[in-house]
Design a protein around this motif. Structure first.
Motif, PDB file in Angstrom:
ATOM      1  N   MET A  64     -21.481 -44.076 -28.872  1.00 16.70           N
ATOM      2  CA  MET A  64     -22.650 -44.621 -28.175  1.00 16.70           C
ATOM      3  C   MET A  64     -22.552 -46.131 -27.991  1.00 16.70           C
ATOM      4  N   GLU A 154     -26.058 -38.907 -21.791  1.00 19.61           N
ATOM      5  CA  GLU A 154     -26.559 -39.696 -22.921  1.00 19.61           C
ATOM      6  C   GLU A 154     -27.759 -38.998 -23.585  1.00 19.61           C
ATOM      7  N   ALA A 158     -27.594 -37.818 -27.396  1.00 22.34           N
ATOM      8  CA  ALA A 158     -28.576 -38.355 -28.348  1.00 22.34           C
ATOM      9  C   ALA A 158     -29.359 -37.221 -29.008  1.00 22.34           C
TER      10      ALA A 158
END
Length: 161
Positions: A64, A154, A158
């Motif tokens: 990330m 993303e 996440a």
């Protein structure tokens, strides 16, 4: 001037071109080629090898944040915008207006959009996380299809962390 080096690799959403010196990455951009013409080779500087490895880890949902050196050239205003982009958390989005406000130029929304479009460090300086004030995806030099994919990737990554 430092010698420039180039490498390309196939990502899930197209070929990514990396340009850098022995010391830092200058550019990470999608190109519209059909095949990789400049793979990493034995002459590739370590910083380019690290950049490609970290980007591949990003695309695999294993990274990330990035920790290789980058450098960018732009106006002082562009530099402020790009710096503000790096503060947008992974898997989150903010509006162009919020970036304008963050850099103390509330009314410079269009200028922020323009600076965003000049960002040469795609993904690492996450211009894909900037959206219109209505929440709509707008403008992305790498195509809106890629912007949509990156944001979805993303959010999914996440959610599994």
């Amino acid at each position: 001037m430092n010698e420039l080096h180039k490498a390309e690799f196939q990502s899930p959403i197209g070929i990514v071109e990396i340009i850098g010196t022995e010391k830092a990455i200058l550019s990470i951009l999608f190109n519209e080629k059909d095949k990789v013409e400049f793979p990493i080779n034995s002459d590739s500087p370590q910083v380019i090898v690290d950049c490609q490895q970290q980007l591949e880890e990003y695309f695999e949902g294993q990274r990330m944040e990035f920790n290789f050196p980058v450098t960018s050239t732009g106006t002082p205003f562009q530099q402020k915008v790009w710096s503000a982009l790096t503060e947008v958390p992974y898997a989150e989005t903010v509006s162009y207006g919020a970036i304008a406000k963050a850099i103390g130029s509330d009314k410079a929304v269009r200028a922020v959009g323009n600076a965003n479009s000049k960002n040469k460090l795609t993904i690492v300086v996450p211009c894909h996380r900037i959206i219109g004030s209505t929440g709509k995806l707008t403008g992305y030099a790498g195509t809106l299809t890629r912007k949509e994919w990156l944001l979805r990737h993303e959010k999914n990554t996440a959610a599994t962390q």
